[in-house]
Scaffold this motif. Structure first.
Motif: not given
Length: 120
Positions: A75-87
């Motif tokens: 019952n879990t959702v993930y968000l992998q965030m790569n190449s993060l930007k200041p915006e």
């Protein structure tokens, strides 16, 4: 039913973070799950969503950089965030459409926000 989000933090531009959001409770069914974000002075916006069958959709601003996924057994959702930007700086919220009980209607639930800060 409760949604518990975690995984935010401070990262340098170009770095990565992984957000987690787990649903807890009794006898519930989860349908669509999503991540939203809200930057200071801006409206909350949809970042990514995923159906119970795994079909995904992304905001144009994060396509190719973020990946949403889910583990239905957990019952879990993930968000992998790569190449993060200041915006990408914002408070990130998870959302899920849940039927708390077979006798109850589909209801939108929100997790508490988790702060993502990207330094330039």
């Amino acid at each position: 039913v409760q949604l518990q989000a975690s995984g935010g933090g401070l990262v340098q531009a170009g770095g990565s973070l992984r957000l987690y959001c787990a649903a807890s409770g009794d006898r519930f069914s989860i349908y669509n799950m999503a991540w939203y974000r809200q930057a200071p002075g801006k409206q909350r916006e949809l970042v990514a969503q995923i159906t119970s069958g795994g079909i995904t959709d992304y905001a144009d601003s994060v396509k190719g950089r973020f990946t949403i996924s889910r583990d239905n057994a957990k019952n879990t959702v993930y968000l992998q965030m790569n190449s993060l930007k200041p915006e990408d700086n914002a408070v990130y919220y998870c959302n899920a459409f849940i039927r708390p009980d077979i006798r109850l209607p589909l209801t939108s639930f929100w997790g508490q926000g988790t702060q993502v800060t990207v330094s330039s």
